[in-house]
Design a protein around this motif. Structure first.
Motif, short mmCIF file in Angstrom:
data_model
loop_
_atom_site.label_atom_id
_atom_site.label_comp_id
_atom_site.label_asym_id
_atom_site.label_seq_id
_atom_site.Cartn_x
_atom_site.Cartn_y
_atom_site.Cartn_z
N VAL A 296 8.74 -3.40 -3.48
CA VAL A 296 8.43 -4.54 -4.35
C VAL A 296 7.27 -4.17 -5.27
N TRP A 297 7.07 -4.99 -6.29
CA TRP A 297 6.11 -4.67 -7.37
C TRP A 297 5.28 -5.90 -7.68
N ASP A 298 3.97 -5.81 -7.43
CA ASP A 298 3.02 -6.87 -7.78
C ASP A 298 2.13 -6.38 -8.92
N GLY A 318 6.65 -7.02 2.94
CA GLY A 318 6.17 -7.48 4.23
C GLY A 318 5.05 -6.66 4.83
N THR A 319 4.46 -5.74 4.04
CA THR A 319 3.33 -4.94 4.52
C THR A 319 2.05 -5.74 4.27
N PRO A 320 1.39 -6.26 5.32
CA PRO A 320 0.33 -7.25 5.12
C PRO A 320 -0.83 -6.78 4.25
N ASP A 321 -1.33 -5.56 4.49
CA ASP A 321 -2.48 -5.14 3.70
C ASP A 321 -2.10 -4.85 2.26
N PHE A 322 -0.92 -4.31 2.03
CA PHE A 322 -0.51 -4.04 0.65
C PHE A 322 -0.23 -5.32 -0.13
N GLU A 323 0.05 -6.39 0.57
CA GLU A 323 0.18 -7.68 -0.12
C GLU A 323 -1.16 -8.11 -0.72
N LYS A 324 -2.26 -7.50 -0.24
CA LYS A 324 -3.60 -7.81 -0.75
C LYS A 324 -4.07 -6.77 -1.79
N TYR A 325 -3.27 -5.73 -2.02
CA TYR A 325 -3.76 -4.59 -2.80
C TYR A 325 -4.15 -4.95 -4.23
N VAL A 326 -3.37 -5.78 -4.90
CA VAL A 326 -3.71 -6.13 -6.28
C VAL A 326 -5.03 -6.89 -6.32
N SER A 377 -8.42 -0.77 5.75
CA SER A 377 -7.50 -0.59 4.62
C SER A 377 -8.23 -0.78 3.30
N ARG A 378 -9.08 -1.79 3.23
CA ARG A 378 -9.79 -2.05 1.98
C ARG A 378 -10.81 -0.96 1.68
#
Length: 620
Positions: A296-298, A318-326, A377-378
């Motif tokens: 997916v692409w955010d 559905g990858t929780p930390d990557f959902e926060k990456y942007v 992760s951050r």
């Protein structure tokens, strides 16, 4: 007129006296002799560096896992030398069984490496057998490249993506990260000539600043993410996706440019048999891209003082930390721009790509998901984005002097971590991850001078010299100079050498000039010594209202520390000491005015963890 050895000695004597106090290797002395570098830490009047304009056409075949392409390089030999050869570098040949490597490799890591189909220089065709190539190859020229000339080099090639993904390779059957994916001209510089260090998998890189005009051909439904500015969204994306992508370029909100449902229903890319994605980047040290038909692409963007930066992420749904990456990326880009280093993020985009590398590239990061530990992760995001400044803005030689990029980035990682997590949490995370492995390991490898060439180090000796020891040197210097002077000095260095190739001595002398101080005692202490971190309270005596303490710097590193004075009535007085107290030696006599009877004295370096903390407490 050629400068003689006598005149170079006189030149050294005529500059600031501090200039002769540091060990300077012969090749750097020669650069001063040739006036390509200056003892005031600035480029010399004869400074030069080479560069190229790269026009590359890539083709990625997801079935065969082969990347092929052709490129035209307009190579500018800005040097005063006639080049009788060119060195072509292809990092991914580290996968060839016959290439040297720093560590054991699995079968899935190995591949056949680069195949050269054709190569020409200024219209002259060269028959090359790329079977013999390792991570670089020196091509002897039948027609030389004259000084201050512009030359045309054309190469057609292909290579297989490694099944085992690290900094590059196959992430899964539908996702590939294509870093270091093209042959390039190695750096030819003023102090080493051609860069012919082999890439052995652990060390990092040294590249010219080039311009890139790139097209990437992939089958339909594959999305391409890359360094630089996306040139043709309307040609490769369906209208609704184009609309969302363009909205993201001016929005603070996180836009789901391509959702899992849209990808499954093939509503993202144009449904041609293949699509060609185009990107451009100027004055940058590398070009990288990744492709996926399932990620997916955010996207969003963040407004800085002079521009708006596109922040993007692509990952397995559905990858929780990557959902926060942007969100995290936008924060990092803005925080680094406004705080430390306090220099505006220099590029137009930043994209986070889910992979396995925890690795930085110009305008991209390839990070491992850590879904159950957002702080960890951050921290990875922060670290890799900080590399934007070192080495992608400051063209340092990571291969030889990793402390010039990793050390700064590890310091910035600590500073932004405190802003995100608070001091107590951040100090614990930093010491657990960065410090303890170094300070608790007394092996000889840990105490090699930081100035030691990174390419000649291994194991924890490499890691400590590249990361935590230089980070401590920079953080301790910040403590000693104070934030205002330190930032002014850092900016002087960065402004002077942005887009160029500073050596460690350019850094040392630039900081001397920028701070207006002779810091050579400090550089010798931190970068040219076998020191470590270990303080001891030798004695403490109270006489009326005067407390006299003698602190012994057993390990030798000039670090800041706090003295915690506990009085018999239970009250506590804390006093901070900067690294400046070690300027004149390893014993410091502190005179402190006190108003009560002292019970004990304890010294604490905070994150500068002590090798033998038991002797940091003295009871009166």
């Amino acid at each position: 007129m050629r400068t003689t050895l006598t005149s170079i000695v006189l030149l050294f004597l005529s500059f600031q006296a501090f200039a002769q106090e540091l060990y300077i290797p012969r090749n750097i002395v020669k650069a001063y002799e040739n006036n390509t570098r200056s003892l005031d830490g600035k480029p010399g009047k004869n400074y030069w560096q080479n560069s190229g304009d790269y026009k590359i056409e890539f083709n990625v075949n997801p079935t065969t896992k082969v990347v092929s392409g052709n490129e035209t390089i307009i190579y500018k030999n800005n040097s005063p030398e006639t080049l009788k050869s060119i060195v072509v570098r292809f990092v991914n040949n580290v996968h060839k069984p016959t290439s040297p490597r720093a560590a054991k490799s699995s079968k899935d890591f190995l591949s056949d490496g680069l195949t050269i189909k054709s190569l020409s220089v200024n219209g002259k065709n060269y028959k090359v057998d790329s079977e013999d190539w390792e991570t670089f190859y020196e091509l002897k020229l039948t027609e030389t490249l004259s000084a201050n000339s512009t030359n045309t080099i054309k190469i057609e090639w292909e290579f297989p993506l490694s099944k085992e993904s690290g900094r590059e390779g196959q992430i899964d059957e539908t996702t590939f990260f294509c870093a270091y994916a093209y042959p390039r001209i190695s750096v030819f510089d003023d102090y080493n000539g051609w860069d012919k260090l082999p890439h052995m998998g652990r060390g990092e890189f040294y590249n010219d600043f080039n311009n890139y005009d790139v097209s990437i051909k992939v089958p339909k439904n594959y999305i391409v993410y890359a360094t630089g500015i996306f040139q043709n969204p309307e040609e490769v994306l369906q209208p609704e996706i184009v609309k969302k992508f363009k909205t993201s370029l001016t929005s603070d909100e996180i836009i789901h440019v391509a959702t899992q449902e849209e990808i499954k229903k093939k509503k993202v890319t144009k449904q041609n048999a293949s699509n060609t994605w185009k990107f451009k980047a100027e004055d940058i040290s590398d070009f990288t891209f990744g492709v996926s038909s399932t990620y997916v692409w955010d996207a969003s963007s963040i407004q800085l003082k002079s521009k708006r930066v596109s922040t993007q992420a692509t990952y397995k749904a559905g990858t929780p930390d990557f959902e926060k990456y942007v969100e995290w990326t936008s924060y990092s880009v803005k925080w680094f721009s406004e705080n430390w280093p306090g220099v505006e993020y220099p590029f137009p985009t930043m994209t986070g790509f889910q992979g396995f590398a925890d690795m930085e590239y110009p305008m991209m990061v390839n990070d491992t998901a850590i879904p159950d530990n957002f702080a960890d992760s951050r921290q990875t995001v922060d670290h890799e984005i900080a590399h934007t400044y070192f080495p992608f803005m400051m063209g340092t030689n990571e291969s030889r002097y990793a402390f010039m990029d990793e050390g700064w980035v590890t310091a910035f990682e600590y500073l932004i971590g405190e802003a995100e997590n608070g001091k107590e949490f951040n100090d614990k995370m930093y010491t657990d991850f960065r410090v303890k492995r170094y300070i608790n390991d007394p092996s000889t490898e840990q105490d090699q001078p930081i100035i030691s060439m990174s390419s000649q180090l291994s194991g924890m000796g490499y890691g400590s010299n590249a990361y935590i020891k230089p980070a401590f040197a920079y953080l301790a210097l910040k403590d000693m100079l104070g934030d205002n002077v330190f930032k002014k000095t850092l900016h002087h260095y960065m402004t002077t050498w942005a887009g160029k190739h500073p050596t460690p001595w350019d850094f040392f002398y630039s900081f001397n000039t920028g701070s207006g101080q002779d810091l050579n005692w400090y550089w010798n202490n931190w970068f040219f010594s076998n020191n470590y971190i270990d303080l001891k309270v030798n004695s403490a005596i109270q006489s009326n209202k005067n407390l006299e303490m003698i602190i012994h710097n057993v390990g030798g590193f000039a670090i800041p520390f706090e003295a915690e004075i506990t009085f018999e009535d239970g009250t506590i007085l804390k006093k901070h000491f900067t690294p400046d107290v070690w300027k004149n030696g390893n014993f410091y006599e502190a005179q402190i005015e006190v108003s009560h009877k002292v019970k004990s004295v304890k010294i604490d370096g905070g994150i500068f963890m002590d090798y033998t903390p038991n002797d940091n407490l003295y009871n009166l």
